[in-house]
Write a protein that holds these residues in place. Structure first.
Motif, PDB file in Angstrom:
ATOM      1  N   GLY A   4       0.829  -1.197   0.000  1.00  0.00           N
ATOM      2  CA  GLY A   4       0.000   0.000   0.000  1.00  0.00           C
ATOM      3  C   GLY A   4       0.858   1.239   0.000  1.00  0.00           C
ATOM      4  O   GLY A   4       1.527   1.531   0.998  1.00  0.00           O
ATOM      5  N   SER A   5       0.853   1.962  -1.102  1.00  0.00           N
ATOM      6  CA  SER A   5       1.706   3.143  -1.219  1.00  0.00           C
ATOM      7  C   SER A   5       1.149   4.304  -0.408  1.00  0.00           C
ATOM      8  O   SER A   5      -0.057   4.390  -0.163  1.00  0.00           O
ATOM      9  N   GLY A   6       2.042   5.184  -0.003  1.00  0.00           N
ATOM     10  CA  GLY A   6       1.632   6.379   0.717  1.00  0.00           C
ATOM     11  C   GLY A   6       1.219   6.127   2.146  1.00  0.00           C
ATOM     12  O   GLY A   6       0.455   6.903   2.711  1.00  0.00           O
ATOM     13  N   THR A   7       1.719   5.062   2.755  1.00  0.00           N
ATOM     14  CA  THR A   7       1.382   4.770   4.158  1.00  0.00           C
ATOM     15  C   THR A   7       2.612   4.498   5.010  1.00  0.00           C
ATOM     16  O   THR A   7       2.486   4.414   6.234  1.00  0.00           O
ATOM     17  N   LEU A   8       3.768   4.301   4.400  1.00  0.00           N
ATOM     18  CA  LEU A   8       5.017   3.918   5.060  1.00  0.00           C
ATOM     19  C   LEU A   8       4.933   2.504   5.623  1.00  0.00           C
ATOM     20  O   LEU A   8       5.751   1.646   5.307  1.00  0.00           O
ATOM     21  N   ILE A   9       3.945   2.263   6.477  1.00  0.00           N
ATOM     22  CA  ILE A   9       3.822   0.936   7.075  1.00  0.00           C
ATOM     23  C   ILE A   9       3.499  -0.101   6.007  1.00  0.00           C
ATOM     24  O   ILE A   9       3.864  -1.273   6.124  1.00  0.00           O
ATOM     25  N   GLY A  10       2.818   0.334   4.931  1.00  0.00           N
ATOM     26  CA  GLY A  10       2.511  -0.578   3.838  1.00  0.00           C
ATOM     27  C   GLY A  10       3.756  -1.065   3.127  1.00  0.00           C
ATOM     28  O   GLY A  10       3.823  -2.226   2.688  1.00  0.00           O
ATOM     29  N   ALA A  11       4.759  -0.191   2.994  1.00  0.00           N
ATOM     30  CA  ALA A  11       6.011  -0.596   2.356  1.00  0.00           C
ATOM     31  C   ALA A  11       6.690  -1.707   3.147  1.00  0.00           C
ATOM     32  O   ALA A  11       7.229  -2.663   2.576  1.00  0.00           O
ATOM     33  N   LEU A  12       6.649  -1.599   4.467  1.00  0.00           N
ATOM     34  CA  LEU A  12       7.250  -2.630   5.320  1.00  0.00           C
ATOM     35  C   LEU A  12       6.459  -3.929   5.225  1.00  0.00           C
ATOM     36  O   LEU A  12       7.040  -5.014   5.107  1.00  0.00           O
ATOM     37  N   ALA A  13       5.126  -3.821   5.283  1.00  0.00           N
ATOM     38  CA  ALA A  13       4.287  -5.017   5.231  1.00  0.00           C
ATOM     39  C   ALA A  13       4.440  -5.736   3.895  1.00  0.00           C
ATOM     40  O   ALA A  13       4.547  -6.966   3.843  1.00  0.00           O
ATOM     41  N   GLY A  14       4.464  -4.980   2.798  1.00  0.00           N
ATOM     42  CA  GLY A  14       4.615  -5.584   1.484  1.00  0.00           C
ATOM     43  C   GLY A  14       5.937  -6.310   1.327  1.00  0.00           C
ATOM     44  O   GLY A  14       6.001  -7.404   0.756  1.00  0.00           O
ATOM     45  N   THR A  15       7.003  -5.717   1.844  1.00  0.00           N
ATOM     46  CA  THR A  15       8.319  -6.351   1.764  1.00  0.00           C
ATOM     47  C   THR A  15       8.346  -7.658   2.538  1.00  0.00           C
ATOM     48  O   THR A  15       8.837  -8.684   2.043  1.00  0.00           O
ATOM     49  N   VAL A  16       7.818  -7.631   3.755  1.00  0.00           N
ATOM     50  CA  VAL A  16       7.825  -8.837   4.597  1.00  0.00           C
ATOM     51  C   VAL A  16       6.999  -9.947   3.949  1.00  0.00           C
ATOM     52  O   VAL A  16       7.430 -11.109   3.901  1.00  0.00           O
ATOM     53  N   VAL A  17       5.823  -9.610   3.434  1.00  0.00           N
ATOM     54  CA  VAL A  17       4.941 -10.626   2.844  1.00  0.00           C
ATOM     55  C   VAL A  17       5.576 -11.237   1.594  1.00  0.00           C
ATOM     56  O   VAL A  17       5.601 -12.465   1.421  1.00  0.00           O
ATOM     57  N   ILE A  18       6.091 -10.399   0.703  1.00  0.00           N
ATOM     58  CA  ILE A  18       6.679 -10.925  -0.540  1.00  0.00           C
ATOM     59  C   ILE A  18       7.893 -11.790  -0.248  1.00  0.00           C
ATOM     60  O   ILE A  18       8.046 -12.888  -0.809  1.00  0.00           O
ATOM     61  N   GLU A  19       8.764 -11.338   0.646  1.00  0.00           N
ATOM     62  CA  GLU A  19       9.965 -12.112   0.953  1.00  0.00           C
ATOM     63  C   GLU A  19       9.631 -13.396   1.700  1.00  0.00           C
ATOM     64  O   GLU A  19      10.286 -14.421   1.511  1.00  0.00           O
ATOM     65  N   ALA A  20       8.607 -13.364   2.562  1.00  0.00           N
ATOM     66  CA  ALA A  20       8.190 -14.580   3.262  1.00  0.00           C
ATOM     67  C   ALA A  20       7.614 -15.593   2.273  1.00  0.00           C
ATOM     68  O   ALA A  20       7.921 -16.800   2.341  1.00  0.00           O
ATOM     69  N   LEU A  21       6.753 -15.114   1.353  1.00  0.00           N
ATOM     70  CA  LEU A  21       6.215 -16.001   0.326  1.00  0.00           C
ATOM     71  C   LEU A  21       7.315 -16.525  -0.585  1.00  0.00           C
ATOM     72  O   LEU A  21       7.297 -17.701  -0.983  1.00  0.00           O
ATOM     73  N   ASN A  22       8.254 -15.667  -0.901  1.00  0.00           N
ATOM     74  CA  ASN A  22       9.391 -16.061  -1.736  1.00  0.00           C
ATOM     75  C   ASN A  22      10.162 -17.207  -1.074  1.00  0.00           C
ATOM     76  O   ASN A  22      10.506 -18.202  -1.715  1.00  0.00           O
ATOM     77  N   PHE A  23      10.410 -17.064   0.226  1.00  0.00           N
ATOM     78  CA  PHE A  23      11.176 -18.072   0.980  1.00  0.00           C
ATOM     79  C   PHE A  23      10.405 -19.389   1.045  1.00  0.00           C
ATOM     80  O   PHE A  23      10.959 -20.469   0.814  1.00  0.00           O
ATOM     81  N   TRP A  24       9.101 -19.300   1.337  1.00  0.00           N
ATOM     82  CA  TRP A  24       8.302 -20.515   1.504  1.00  0.00           C
ATOM     83  C   TRP A  24       8.031 -21.212   0.173  1.00  0.00           C
ATOM     84  O   TRP A  24       8.218 -22.435   0.038  1.00  0.00           O
ATOM     85  N   LEU A  25       7.628 -20.456  -0.842  1.00  0.00           N
ATOM     86  CA  LEU A  25       7.288 -21.063  -2.125  1.00  0.00           C
ATOM     87  C   LEU A  25       8.506 -21.653  -2.823  1.00  0.00           C
ATOM     88  O   LEU A  25       8.419 -22.700  -3.465  1.00  0.00           O
TER      89      LEU A  25
END
Length: 326
Positions: free
Chosen positions: A252-273
């Protein structure tokens, strides 16, 4: 809801190394560094509306700069290398931003996007053919960063150092976007012509935010180089630049916290998948990201946070009795 989400994420990040295995802690440290990189892009794009498709240029320059400083000058003190990495990103962003953003006529989004992307691509190609910086092999075996005589090796210590830096930078960015300057940024993103009509120098405001984003990206690149003990041309290229766009779009752009959440989710999915579905995991990840972006344009944080979080509350401005709300 925003403070609740922030405290929850900090709490999870603090206790994570206690329950995680060592190799996952090392991976989580890398994710935190990428969160810092995503924060720099969200500040530039999510708040100022500058689509910097070459944000990886400042990330990579920060990494290469401290790698050369460590290799050629034997400097690895945290009090030197991290400020130098941030300074390299700042100067590079100032130079490129001065060329792309400041001029007689306002720069279009396409011009800035292609300009920054061209800079990242050119830097990638230059580094690949430059023997002094290792060419395609990069610069390996970077010495460990030090605090006095103590070496910071990968593990819980490095993790908590990166977490502290990330929280500090996040708080500074949060204060900035919730200030009156942040209100101007919000207006700039929504209607640039009207902000210019109010008398603000739009080009200079954009340059300030762009330069700050470059400094944060350079800081992230220097941390990444020391954590991985290696830098390579891919840190500068368009693949890394596209990756950070996906982080922010998903969260979610323009929220700051969204940038952190998006990074964690993508990298976690990347690691698991990548460990579970080794042959088709990129396709699965791509489809998942596409569906979320299509059906939730506000990103993952839109499930929790209201749309007004992109602007926030700016308190009171004096108008006669001093009680006029902005």
């Amino acid at each position: 809801m925003l403070p609740i989400v922030e405290f929850a994420m900090i709490g999870i990040a603090v206790v994570a190394p206690i329950v995680m295995q060592d190799f996952i802690t090392v991976y989580a440290t890398r994710v935190l560094i990428l969160c810092l990189f995503a924060l720099s892009f969200d500040l530039v794009w999510g708040y100022a509306g500058i689509m910097s498709l070459g944000q990886s240029l400042f990330f990579g320059l920060g990494g290469y700069g401290i790698a050369l400083l460590s290799r050629d000058w034997n400097v690895a003190s945290i009090l030197v290398v991290l400020p130098v990495g941030a300074l390299i990103g700042l100067v590079a962003a100032l130079m490129i931003g001065g060329f792309l953003l400041v001029g007689r006529h306002p720069s279009s989004m396409i011009f800035v996007s292609l300009g920054t992307m061209t800079g990242a691509y050119a830097a990638d190609r230059l580094v690949r053919g430059w023997y002094y910086v290792g060419g395609q092999n990069g610069i390996p075996s970077i010495q460990s960063m030090r605090i006095g005589p103590y070496e910071l090796v990968e593990g819980p210590t490095f993790y908590y150092l990166v977490l502290a830096i990330l929280v500090a930078v996040y708080l500074v960015c949060r204060w900035l976007v919730r200030s009156q300057f942040g209100l101007v940024l919000a207006g700039l993103r929504e209607n640039e012509e009207r902000i210019a009509y109010f008398g603000y120098n739009v080009e200079h405001i954009k340059l300030i935010v762009f330069t700050l984003g470059g400094a944060i990206a350079g800081l992230a690149g220097s941390l990444y180089a020391f954590h991985e003990s290696f830098v390579w041309s891919g840190m500068l290229g368009v693949v890394m630049a596209t990756q950070v766009v996906l982080y922010v779009m998903l969260g979610g752009s323009g929220t700051l916290i969204g940038a952190l959440a998006g990074t964690v989710v993508i990298e976690a999915l990347n690691f698991w998948l990548s460990n579970t579905y080794q042959e088709i995991w990129p396709i699965i990840l791509g489809v998942m990201l596409l569906l979320i972006v299509m059906f939730r344009p506000g990103g993952l944080v839109s499930f929790i946070l209201d749309g007004h979080e992109r602007v926030g509350s700016f308190g009171y401005m004096g108008r006669g009795d001093g009680r006029g709300s902005t």
